[in-house]
Design a protein around this motif. Structure first.
Motif, short mmCIF file in Angstrom:
data_model
loop_
_atom_site.label_atom_id
_atom_site.label_comp_id
_atom_site.label_asym_id
_atom_site.label_seq_id
_atom_site.Cartn_x
_atom_site.Cartn_y
_atom_site.Cartn_z
N UNK A 54 -9.28 -24.99 38.60
CA UNK A 54 -8.48 -24.19 39.52
C UNK A 54 -8.94 -24.33 40.97
N UNK A 55 -10.20 -24.01 41.22
CA UNK A 55 -10.67 -23.96 42.60
C UNK A 55 -10.71 -25.31 43.31
N UNK A 78 -15.42 -16.79 45.74
CA UNK A 78 -15.27 -16.74 44.28
C UNK A 78 -16.49 -17.32 43.58
N UNK A 79 -17.04 -18.42 44.11
CA UNK A 79 -18.24 -19.02 43.50
C UNK A 79 -19.41 -18.04 43.63
N UNK A 80 -19.54 -17.40 44.77
CA UNK A 80 -20.58 -16.36 44.94
C UNK A 80 -20.38 -15.24 43.92
N UNK A 81 -19.14 -14.81 43.75
CA UNK A 81 -18.84 -13.76 42.77
C UNK A 81 -19.20 -14.20 41.36
N UNK A 161 -24.70 -23.10 44.17
CA UNK A 161 -24.77 -22.82 45.59
C UNK A 161 -23.34 -22.87 46.14
N UNK A 162 -22.80 -21.73 46.60
CA UNK A 162 -21.40 -21.71 47.04
C UNK A 162 -21.10 -22.69 48.17
N UNK A 168 -18.87 -30.08 48.15
CA UNK A 168 -18.64 -31.11 47.13
C UNK A 168 -17.17 -31.23 46.75
N UNK A 169 -16.40 -30.16 46.91
CA UNK A 169 -15.01 -30.14 46.47
C UNK A 169 -14.02 -30.04 47.63
N UNK A 170 -14.49 -30.25 48.85
CA UNK A 170 -13.63 -30.13 50.03
C UNK A 170 -12.55 -31.21 50.01
N UNK A 171 -11.51 -30.97 50.77
CA UNK A 171 -10.39 -31.92 50.88
C UNK A 171 -10.92 -33.28 51.28
N UNK A 172 -10.42 -34.26 50.62
CA UNK A 172 -10.86 -35.64 50.93
C UNK A 172 -9.68 -36.51 51.22
#
Length: 172
Positions: A54-55, A78-81, A161-162, A168-172
């Motif tokens: 999802x994320x 959300x990752x922090x949560x 680590x948020x 690592x998952x940012x727009x590419x």
């Protein structure tokens, strides 16, 4: 099938399991332990499935739902949560089932989880529904459902680590 519906279904089940724990006599440690075992596995599997399917896509197509300034911000939060929920669940597992300390830890896990679910429903899910096609929502739902079914007994909970996760998952 729609990934946002599957996520909401899990949210309902998670809330229901917390409510069941609240309604079981404290001396019935066998039932409490069994319900907690299922809930704990669901919390871990649900978070991992969101982080895999999802994320990453939300960060590519989202713009920030409702009060979220951006998809990256709502994802990092959300990752922090998820980490807070994992840590709260770990604290439950350190206590004797049915004890005052166990119920206090359950309460903290419920609080961390409840805050997260409300925010995710208001931000991430809204953002995703606004930007993902129905076909994409279906395709991700199949992956999410298959992962959840394959990991019905849970996954190894690992805090992330948020900032690094978002990078690592940012727009590419």
């Amino acid at each position: 099938m729609d990934i946002t519906d599957l996520i909401l279904d899990d949210h309902h089940q998670i809330r229901k399991l917390f409510a069941q724990i609240e309604q079981i006599d404290r001396s019935d440690t066998e039932s409490l332990g069994a319900i907690w075992g299922r809930l704990n596995a669901l919390l871990d599997t649900h978070a991992e499935a969101e982080e895999r399917f999802f994320y990453p896509r939300l960060m590519q197509i989202g713009t920030g739902g409702n009060d979220a300034p951006s998809a990256e911000e709502e994802t990092e939060d959300a990752i922090e949560d998820h980490n807070k929920i994992r840590d709260a669940s770990s604290a439950v597992n350190k206590e004797m089932v049915g004890s005052d300390a166990w119920f206090a830890a359950i309460g903290k896990a419920n609080e961390e989880n409840g805050d997260h679910l409300a925010e995710e429903e208001r931000q991430g899910l809204t953002d995703f529904r606004e930007h993902a096609t129905l076909e994409e929502r279906h395709d991700l739902a199949v992956k999410f459902a298959a992962f959840s079914a394959a990991h019905i007994t849970g996954v190894k909970p690992v805090d992330k680590d948020p900032d690094q996760w978002v990078a690592d998952h940012a727009k590419k």
